[in-house]
Structures are given as C-alpha cells and as structure tokens.
Design a protein around this motif. Structure first.
Motif, PDB file in Angstrom:
ATOM      1  N   GLY A  23     -15.460   0.119 -12.157  1.00 24.05           N
ATOM      2  CA  GLY A  23     -16.239   1.192 -12.777  1.00 24.05           C
ATOM      3  C   GLY A  23     -15.463   2.034 -13.754  1.00 24.05           C
ATOM      4  O   GLY A  23     -15.922   3.102 -14.186  1.00 24.05           O
ATOM      5  N   GLU A  24     -14.278   1.585 -14.141  1.00 22.65           N
ATOM      6  CA  GLU A  24     -13.419   2.376 -15.020  1.00 22.65           C
ATOM      7  C   GLU A  24     -14.015   2.552 -16.416  1.00 22.65           C
ATOM      8  O   GLU A  24     -13.618   3.462 -17.151  1.00 22.65           O
ATOM      9  N   ASN A  25     -14.955   1.714 -16.778  1.00 21.43           N
ATOM     10  CA  ASN A  25     -15.535   1.786 -18.121  1.00 21.43           C
ATOM     11  C   ASN A  25     -16.693   2.782 -18.223  1.00 21.43           C
ATOM     12  O   ASN A  25     -17.368   2.845 -19.252  1.00 21.43           O
ATOM     13  N   SER A  26     -16.951   3.538 -17.180  1.00 15.23           N
ATOM     14  CA  SER A  26     -18.036   4.514 -17.222  1.00 15.23           C
ATOM     15  C   SER A  26     -17.618   5.749 -18.014  1.00 15.23           C
ATOM     16  O   SER A  26     -16.434   6.003 -18.238  1.00 15.23           O
ATOM     17  N   SER A  27     -18.596   6.522 -18.442  1.00 13.10           N
ATOM     18  CA  SER A  27     -18.313   7.750 -19.189  1.00 13.10           C
ATOM     19  C   SER A  27     -17.500   8.737 -18.359  1.00 13.10           C
ATOM     20  O   SER A  27     -16.743   9.544 -18.897  1.00 13.10           O
ATOM     21  N   TYR A  28     -17.655   8.669 -17.040  1.00 17.81           N
ATOM     22  CA  TYR A  28     -16.898   9.561 -16.154  1.00 17.81           C
ATOM     23  C   TYR A  28     -15.389   9.365 -16.356  1.00 17.81           C
ATOM     24  O   TYR A  28     -14.630  10.331 -16.498  1.00 17.81           O
ATOM     25  N   PHE A  29     -14.951   8.121 -16.384  1.00 19.43           N
ATOM     26  CA  PHE A  29     -13.530   7.836 -16.574  1.00 19.43           C
ATOM     27  C   PHE A  29     -13.125   7.870 -18.045  1.00 19.43           C
ATOM     28  O   PHE A  29     -11.962   8.113 -18.373  1.00 19.43           O
ATOM     29  N   ASP A  30     -14.073   7.615 -18.940  1.00 19.49           N
ATOM     30  CA  ASP A  30     -13.772   7.700 -20.372  1.00 19.49           C
ATOM     31  C   ASP A  30     -13.329   9.105 -20.762  1.00 19.49           C
ATOM     32  O   ASP A  30     -12.472   9.284 -21.633  1.00 19.49           O
ATOM     33  N   GLY A  31     -13.917  10.101 -20.115  1.00 26.31           N
ATOM     34  CA  GLY A  31     -13.528  11.478 -20.389  1.00 26.31           C
ATOM     35  C   GLY A  31     -12.083  11.746 -19.999  1.00 26.31           C
ATOM     36  O   GLY A  31     -11.359  12.478 -20.693  1.00 26.31           O
ATOM     37  N   TRP A  32     -11.653  11.163 -18.886  1.00 26.15           N
ATOM     38  CA  TRP A  32     -10.257  11.314 -18.477  1.00 26.15           C
ATOM     39  C   TRP A  32      -9.326  10.704 -19.525  1.00 26.15           C
ATOM     40  O   TRP A  32      -8.267  11.255 -19.826  1.00 26.15           O
ATOM     41  N   LYS A  33      -9.732   9.540 -20.051  1.00 25.46           N
ATOM     42  CA  LYS A  33      -8.901   8.867 -21.052  1.00 25.46           C
ATOM     43  C   LYS A  33      -8.781   9.722 -22.316  1.00 25.46           C
ATOM     44  O   LYS A  33      -7.726   9.778 -22.942  1.00 25.46           O
ATOM     45  N   ALA A  34      -9.886  10.373 -22.693  1.00 23.82           N
ATOM     46  CA  ALA A  34      -9.853  11.244 -23.874  1.00 23.82           C
ATOM     47  C   ALA A  34      -8.870  12.394 -23.663  1.00 23.82           C
ATOM     48  O   ALA A  34      -8.141  12.790 -24.583  1.00 23.82           O
ATOM     49  N   TYR A  35      -8.851  12.925 -22.440  1.00 26.52           N
ATOM     50  CA  TYR A  35      -7.896  13.998 -22.132  1.00 26.52           C
ATOM     51  C   TYR A  35      -6.472  13.466 -22.136  1.00 26.52           C
ATOM     52  O   TYR A  35      -5.551  14.087 -22.702  1.00 26.52           O
ATOM     53  N   ASP A  36      -6.254  12.324 -21.510  1.00 30.13           N
ATOM     54  CA  ASP A  36      -4.897  11.762 -21.425  1.00 30.13           C
ATOM     55  C   ASP A  36      -4.302  11.491 -22.809  1.00 30.13           C
ATOM     56  O   ASP A  36      -3.093  11.617 -23.011  1.00 30.13           O
ATOM     57  N   SER A  37      -5.152  11.126 -23.760  1.00 26.06           N
ATOM     58  CA  SER A  37      -4.655  10.807 -25.101  1.00 26.06           C
ATOM     59  C   SER A  37      -4.421  12.051 -25.959  1.00 26.06           C
ATOM     60  O   SER A  37      -3.731  11.986 -26.975  1.00 26.06           O
ATOM     61  N   ASN A  38      -4.971  13.204 -25.523  1.00 25.15           N
ATOM     62  CA  ASN A  38      -4.826  14.418 -26.320  1.00 25.15           C
ATOM     63  C   ASN A  38      -4.939  15.652 -25.425  1.00 25.15           C
ATOM     64  O   ASN A  38      -5.844  16.470 -25.586  1.00 25.15           O
ATOM     65  N   PRO A  39      -4.011  15.824 -24.476  1.00 24.51           N
ATOM     66  CA  PRO A  39      -4.136  16.912 -23.499  1.00 24.51           C
ATOM     67  C   PRO A  39      -3.868  18.291 -24.099  1.00 24.51           C
ATOM     68  O   PRO A  39      -2.948  18.465 -24.899  1.00 24.51           O
ATOM     69  N   PHE A  40      -4.676  19.237 -23.683  1.00 21.50           N
ATOM     70  CA  PHE A  40      -4.513  20.625 -24.129  1.00 21.50           C
ATOM     71  C   PHE A  40      -3.227  21.227 -23.578  1.00 21.50           C
ATOM     72  O   PHE A  40      -2.857  21.008 -22.413  1.00 21.50           O
ATOM     73  N   HIS A  41      -2.533  21.982 -24.427  1.00 25.07           N
ATOM     74  CA  HIS A  41      -1.416  22.821 -23.986  1.00 25.07           C
ATOM     75  C   HIS A  41      -1.458  24.084 -24.839  1.00 25.07           C
ATOM     76  O   HIS A  41      -1.594  24.000 -26.064  1.00 25.07           O
ATOM     77  N   PRO A  42      -1.369  25.253 -24.208  1.00 26.48           N
ATOM     78  CA  PRO A  42      -1.541  26.498 -24.963  1.00 26.48           C
ATOM     79  C   PRO A  42      -0.541  26.696 -26.093  1.00 26.48           C
ATOM     80  O   PRO A  42      -0.829  27.406 -27.060  1.00 26.48           O
ATOM     81  N   VAL A  43       0.614  26.048 -26.005  1.00 26.20           N
ATOM     82  CA  VAL A  43       1.645  26.216 -27.032  1.00 26.20           C
ATOM     83  C   VAL A  43       1.816  24.958 -27.874  1.00 26.20           C
ATOM     84  O   VAL A  43       1.710  24.990 -29.100  1.00 26.20           O
ATOM     85  N   SER A  44       2.081  23.843 -27.216  1.00 29.75           N
ATOM     86  CA  SER A  44       2.407  22.618 -27.948  1.00 29.75           C
ATOM     87  C   SER A  44       1.186  21.875 -28.475  1.00 29.75           C
ATOM     88  O   SER A  44       1.296  21.107 -29.427  1.00 29.75           O
ATOM     89  N   ASN A  45       0.021  22.092 -27.879  1.00 24.22           N
ATOM     90  CA  ASN A  45      -1.183  21.398 -28.356  1.00 24.22           C
ATOM     91  C   ASN A  45      -2.434  22.234 -28.069  1.00 24.22           C
ATOM     92  O   ASN A  45      -3.293  21.842 -27.268  1.00 24.22           O
ATOM     93  N   PRO A  46      -2.576  23.384 -28.722  1.00 19.49           N
ATOM     94  CA  PRO A  46      -3.710  24.276 -28.446  1.00 19.49           C
ATOM     95  C   PRO A  46      -5.060  23.708 -28.871  1.00 19.49           C
ATOM     96  O   PRO A  46      -6.097  24.222 -28.445  1.00 19.49           O
TER      97      PRO A  46
END
Length: 513
Positions: A23-46
C-alpha cells in the motif's frame, strides 16, 4: 552486469515480493515522501513541507528526558545501571521481563482512568502496534477471510493487518450526517454483503479512540458491537492506542469496562491492541501490546512474538519508568492538558479562516472539513486539492479517500508532532491558502456574474428583435387581407385571400354561380 527490474524477475519471486500489497503507493504515504524530499526547517529550509501527516506526540518528551536524567540507574548503559548489564543483555525470553509486563499492566489501567485492571499474564509484546495487528490477524483468520472495519479507518491497517497474512478488510461505511457514528444497520449491511459474496467474516476491527476522527465510542455503540460479534460468533479487535490521549477522560469508555459490567458477553472473542507509541510518544521504542481474553490466542501470539521481540534493554528502562507511579500519574495528566491546549489553539485558528472540523476529544489529530474548497464532489477533486496543499501550501495532510472515507473533502491533520512555532507557521499557510481561494472565488463570481449579465442582455435583445419582427409580420398580413362581394343577387360574403393569391378564380377559391 546490469540489474533486471522486479517486473522482469517477478516469476522468480514470491507474490508478496512482486506484488503491491504493502500500500505504499497510496496518497497517504505519498505525502510522507513529499515531506522527506523537502522537509521544513525554520532556519535551513523555511519554505519546506511541514509534516502534518504523521500521528506522533512530541509534546511531552521533555518530561521523559527529565525523568531519564534523574534516574540514570534505569539504563544499563550508564555507570549507575551497569550492574544489570549482563542479565539484561542476555535476556531473550519471548514472555518478556516479568517486571515490565507488570508495570505495563498497571500503566494500561491508569491510562483508562483506573476503572479497569489488566492481568500481566495475558499481555503479549510485539514490535509496535504494527506487529500487534499482524499477529492478531495471523491468530484469528486464514488467508481470504475478512474483518469488517468502520470507515474512515487508519490507512496502514491495509499493510499491518493484510499484507503478509492474506486477510482482507471490508468497509462498514459511516457518514458525516451522524458524525461518522457506527450503526447497527451499517454493521448488518456490511456483514450480509460479505456473506452474499461468499466471504467468511471472522471479526470486526475498530479503533477507540478513533483514528482518524479523534472521537470516542459511546456506551450504546460499544454494546451494539459486543452484541453483534456475540450473535455472529466472530471476533472483536479493539485498537486502543490513544486511550491515554483523551482530553476529557470521562469521554472514553474501554471495551474492558463493559466486559466487567456484562458477564454475559463471551470474553474469548475480545482482543485489545495497544502500544506506547502514542500515549508516551515513543514509536521508536517499538513496544506493541496484545491483550486477549482468549488463552489460546495468548499462547499462539506469544510464540509468534519471537519474530518481533521488544529489546530487553528497552523493557528494562521502561519497567523502571512505568513503575514510578508518581511520574506516570503526572505524565498522563500533563499529556492530556497539553494535547487539549494544542487542540483548542489549532482548531480555533482554523475557525478564524472559516474552516470547520469534526468535534473531537482524543488523539493527535483533527478531521478537517475542506468540502467548501472542492471544485466538484468527487474523489478526483479531493486529490487535486490535496496535491495543491502538498505542492503549493507545503503541508503534508492526509486526504480522506486514503482512509476509505466515502465523502470527498475531509482531511486528517496531525497537530502534536511539532513545536508551537511550527504550528503557527502551518496555521498561517492554511489561512493564506483559504484567503487566496476566497479571493479567487470572489473574482470568479464577479466574472461569472458579468458573463451571466451579458448573456441575459443578449437574450433580451434577441427576444426584443424577434418580437419586433413578429409585429411587423402581423401588420403586413393585415394589409394583404382582401375583401370582395358576391353579385347583388347572392348577398355579401367575405373571403380571406392568401397573400400570394392573384385572382378570385384561384383553384383554392370556390367560384360563384
């Protein structure tokens, strides 16, 4: 030498390895992948994606870290606890450390308000909640059998419960008209549909408190469930991993309480899944729990636990922590207070933007209603909106369709896996998005209005022109009306002549004699 793709070698692999049952191809896990590829950081990646799709509880980790600092003897990796190193490092009994099981039993009772007690001999440990669910599936059903599950439900159940066991999950459809409450009619309908399709139903799987709704099941609904499984002679698995994360303790009723009150229910059909991932905020410790009233299930599950044992070092540390009654009491109270504060702050912030949520009193998330932002009432429109939220708003929220919700426009949003500053950034992004949509809608409405007015004007002009033409035609016809008289001896007779009539002797006019 190059590597061949999985598809090219699928005949060499098992169906699990070659298939897509995870079930990794579901939108539920796709959202995690989007975060993993561009994670928020208040200083280095706001400008990165903020993770709001993961139900983690980071609000009280400071309390746990403080306790660990004050109790170095609880760890075998410190000078104070080194005396226990040999015994703990070599312990591998799949029953688990007796001290840990006893401490866990007390903590489970305390998390449920102290209204129920648990027998440590009926506790089986597993590798997190995932391991608990899979082990129960292996114990209670065969490949091809099914469990009924109320919708919306936790998407990873499809992986945890089904992927390796071959067991199926069949939805019991619930709706927003009654706040997604489970009904007897829905239960019976799902059961009968499975029976007509020759699917053997072995039980019902449910979460209480609900994931993703954040609601708790009332007494009447729990009684309906218990009566139903007793009548059908099927199992009931109650996933209670959020039992210690209820803002108002009076709102939560564990199935264990009803079993104590009603001895007529067959306890051997009832099984509870629990973990320390949510209430204690320790998902990395991988402590899952199976509590069953069925001795055969306990025996089988304990044997299976060899495949997912909890580290003895983890058991040793947590047995010390959970045996500290003062700490666990203060922790549970503070956890509820902080969750309630965060929940209120987050939902009130959404309300300022005109966004409503399903009323809830538990869990680490809210069930957000974005139906007003859908272009149309379809799953495809929901996924398009979700993609905009991921790509443009930079928030990973989970669409309702990934939870098998039949009504488009609902989203699960986690609020306890971030600090206050990040939550405010997330709220600002949601507010900016809502304002932008409203502005675009207003502009669209204005443009639509102008188009409509133009069409009305064009139509009015057309009607006016056609009316004028019709009036002119009538006047023309009137001028062409010819009157003539019969000879004196025959009296007077009028004849209406056709406009093209050239003579009273036309074949269409009867001649006079």
């Amino acid at each position: 030498m190059g590597y061949q793709s999985v598809s090219e070698n699928s005949h060499l692999l098992s169906r699990i390895a070659a298939g897509d049952g995870h079930g990794e191809n579901s939108s539920y896990f796709d959202g995690w992948k989007a975060y993993d590829s561009n994670p928020f950081h208040p200083v280095s990646n706001p400008g990165g994606v903020i993770q709001m799709g993961l139900a983690e509880n980071l609000l009280c980790l400071d309390l746990i870290k403080e306790w660990i600092k004050e109790h170095p003897e609880a760890s075998i990796c410190t000078e104070e606890g080194l005396n226990y190193f040999d015994a703990v490092a070599n312990f591998q009994d799949y029953h688990g450390l007796p001290s840990f099981r006893q401490a866990l039993a007390r903590f489970m009772g305390k998390a449920r308000g102290g209204r129920v007690s648990f027998n440590s001999d009926s506790i089986v440990m597993s590798g997190g909640g995932t391991g608990a669910q899979e082990t129960l599936a292996f114990c209670l059903a065969d490949p091809g059998d099914a469990f009924l599950v109320p919708t919306p439900y936790y998407p990873a159940f499809d992986r945890d419960f089904c992927w390796r066991t071959g067991v199926r999950l069949l939805p019991i459809n619930c709706f927003s008209s009654n706040d997604f409450k489970l009904t007897k009619a829905a239960l019976e309908s799902a059961y009968e549909t499975a029976r007509k399709n020759n699917i053997r139903v072995k039980g019902v799987l449910m979460t209480n408190p609900s994931n993703p709704l954040g609601t708790t099941m009332d007494r009447d609904t729990l009684k309906t469930l218990l009566t139903f499984v007793n009548q059908k002679r099927i199992h009931l698995i109650c996933d209670e991993v959020f039992s210690g994360s209820v803002f108002n303790q009076a709102d939560f009723l564990s199935v264990c309480e009803l079993l104590d009150e009603e001895p007529s229910y067959d306890k051997s059909l009832i099984h509870i899944a629990y973990s320390l991932s949510k209430d204690l905020g320790l998902p990395g410790f991988r402590v899952g729990v199976i509590y069953s009233y069925n001795d055969t299930v306990v025996k089988c599950a304990r044997r299976m636990s060899s495949f997912g044992l909890v580290s003895s070092q983890t058991q040793h540390l947590l047995s010390h922590m959970l045996n500290d009654d003062d700490f666990t009491s203060k922790y549970l109270a503070e956890n509820k207070r902080r969750l309630h504060t965060r929940h209120e702050e987050f939902t009130s912030g959404l309300e300022k933007f005109g966004i409503k949520c399903l009323p809830s009193t538990a869990g680490l998330f809210i069930w957000m209603d974005l139906r007003q932002f859908l272009m149309e009432n379809t799953e495809n429109a929901e996924l398009k909106l979700w993609r905009v939220i991921i790509d443009d708003v930079k928030l990973n929220v989970s669409p309702g369709s990934s939870f098998r919700c039949t009504e488009p426009g609902w989203f699960r949003v986690c609020f306890a896996n971030m600090d206050d500053a990040t939550m405010h950034v997330a709220l600002k992004r949601i507010g900016d998005f809502a304002d932008k949509v409203k502005d675009e809608t207003t502009q669209l409405d204005d443009a639509t209005m102008h188009v409509a007015l133009k069409r009305i004007g064009d139509f009015a002009d057309k009607v006016k022109d056609e009316t004028t033409q019709l009036q002119q035609k009538k006047r023309f016809n009137k001028k062409l009306r010819l009157s003539f008289c019969r000879i004196n001896d025959g009296g007077i007779t009028q004849h209406l002549m056709s406009p093209h009539l050239q003579s009273p002797r036309s074949p269409l006019v009867k001649a006079s004699h």
